[in-house]
Motif scaffolding. Structure first.
Motif, short mmCIF file in Angstrom:
data_model
loop_
_atom_site.label_atom_id
_atom_site.label_comp_id
_atom_site.label_asym_id
_atom_site.label_seq_id
_atom_site.Cartn_x
_atom_site.Cartn_y
_atom_site.Cartn_z
N GLU A 1 21.48 -0.96 -7.15
CA GLU A 1 20.65 -1.84 -7.76
C GLU A 1 19.32 -2.10 -7.51
OE1 GLU A 1 23.04 -5.22 -5.51
OE2 GLU A 1 23.20 -2.94 -5.87
N HIS A 2 19.25 -1.86 -5.92
CA HIS A 2 17.68 -2.27 -5.48
C HIS A 2 16.89 -1.07 -5.34
CE1 HIS A 2 19.17 -6.44 -4.99
NE2 HIS A 2 20.20 -5.83 -4.17
N VAL A 3 17.56 0.15 -5.53
CA VAL A 3 16.62 1.55 -5.09
C VAL A 3 16.28 1.88 -6.46
CG1 VAL A 3 18.10 2.26 -3.16
CG2 VAL A 3 18.51 3.03 -5.38
N ALA A 4 14.83 2.50 -6.32
CA ALA A 4 14.15 2.68 -7.51
C ALA A 4 14.66 4.12 -8.35
CB ALA A 4 12.81 3.30 -7.23
N GLU A 5 15.24 5.07 -7.36
CA GLU A 5 16.00 6.53 -8.00
C GLU A 5 17.55 6.44 -7.38
OE1 GLU A 5 14.45 8.20 -10.12
OE2 GLU A 5 12.52 7.21 -9.99
N PRO A 6 18.36 5.84 -7.80
CA PRO A 6 19.69 5.74 -7.70
C PRO A 6 20.14 7.18 -7.66
CG PRO A 6 19.58 4.63 -9.75
CD PRO A 6 18.20 4.85 -9.55
N VAL A 7 19.94 8.18 -8.68
CA VAL A 7 20.60 9.64 -8.56
C VAL A 7 19.85 10.44 -7.44
CG1 VAL A 7 20.44 11.92 -9.96
CG2 VAL A 7 20.59 9.59 -11.15
N LEU A 8 18.79 9.95 -6.77
CA LEU A 8 18.23 10.66 -5.62
C LEU A 8 19.18 10.13 -4.45
CD1 LEU A 8 14.31 10.55 -5.98
CD2 LEU A 8 15.93 12.66 -6.35
N VAL A 9 19.41 8.84 -4.46
CA VAL A 9 20.29 8.29 -3.38
C VAL A 9 21.25 8.94 -3.24
CG1 VAL A 9 21.00 6.13 -2.25
CG2 VAL A 9 18.81 6.19 -3.31
N VAL A 10 22.29 8.98 -4.57
CA VAL A 10 23.56 9.63 -4.58
C VAL A 10 23.53 11.10 -4.05
CG1 VAL A 10 25.54 10.19 -6.06
CG2 VAL A 10 24.40 7.85 -6.39
N ASN A 11 22.49 11.92 -4.53
CA ASN A 11 22.42 13.34 -4.12
C ASN A 11 22.14 13.31 -2.55
OD1 ASN A 11 22.40 14.27 -6.72
ND2 ASN A 11 20.43 14.48 -6.92
#
Length: 268
Positions: A132-142
């Protein structure tokens, strides 16, 4: 009630005059919720006199699932688990803590959007109350998928019904369906409610009362919020019973998911 409000208004006026710390307008709403300065006498007094519990009674299912996840991913002794956005958490010797800030116990300073970890080198990843605190969660999951070995697992929990809490920013909330979609390239091992509706209500009530009675004063807001957290903590224990009620998902404070990295995305 009118007398009580008048008294609180007087207290707010005195605090405003003595401390001069009223936030009336703010270009970045995150600045409205900054902690009180650690060196202030008020903060030291609050820490001594009033506990500041987290209003989150974690479900038995999520606790057991997380414990099983740690056992699976951190054994044998050479296994490596990455805790993304760890702060000062400690879950065992094989856990590598990563955060953007140099908290005590952090092993690696890094950005979750660009993990400084080689491809396919970790057995497990923890990402708890982070997405919830990251700008781009999809990038983080990748990135999580990239650094995991095939068959490696990720444990994620993400809020659903929680008030705004920047750390340092706060961008979004997820339903359980939304969490599943975010991790759609993983095979789901386990999923469910992490923190229940009583905890969500306790947090919301504390925020509401603090907002209602703070008269737009930062210090008074923080004092009331701490007092309300202490007062409403017993309400969170009702979640021991509500976690057995399937409809609790409608007002869950947060959800969790454990996913396993697939060998080939094309099998989806």
């Amino acid at each position: 009630m009118a007398f009580l409000l008048s008294c609180l208004h007087l207290v707010a006026f005195i605090i405003n005059r003595e401390l001069g710390r009223v936030i009336m307008h703010c270009g970045d709403e995150s600045l409205l919720f900054v902690p009180l300065p650690e060196h202030s006498q008020l903060m030291r007094w609050l820490k001594r006199k009033v506990p500041n519990p987290r209003l989150s009674f974690q479900s038995q299912k999520s606790r057991q699932s997380f414990a099983a996840f740690i056992r699976r991913t951190s054994t044998p002794s050479h296994a490596k688990v990455l805790n993304v956005g760890s702060k000062s958490a400690s879950f065992g010797e094989n856990i590598l803590n990563l955060d953007i800030f140099p908290y005590s116990g952090v092993h690696v300073i890094g950005d979750a959007h660009r993990l400084p970890i080689k491809d396919g080198t970790v057995d497990g990843v923890i990402v708890s109350s982070v997405l919830e605190h990251v700008a781009e969660p999809v990038l983080v999951v990748n990135e999580i998928e990239r650094v995991l070995k095939v068959g490696g697992e990720v444990y994620a929990d993400i809020p659903f019904m929680q008030p705004f809490h920047p750390d340092p920013r706060d961008y979004r909330r997820y339903t359980l369906t939304g969490v599943e979609y975010l991790f759609r390239h993983f095979a789901v091992v386990e999923k469910g409610m992490c923190v229940g509706p009583s905890s969500a209500l306790a947090w919301a009530l504390g925020e509401y009362i603090s907002i209602l009675l703070c008269f737009n004063n930062h210090y008074l807001y923080k004092i009331l919020l701490r007092l309300c957290r202490f007062i409403f903590t017993p309400l969170t224990f009702v979640d021991m019973f509500l976690e057995r009620v399937s409809y609790s998902l409608a007002l869950a404070s947060s959800h969790f998911l454990i996913g396993s990295k697939r060998a080939d995305r094309s099998t989806l």
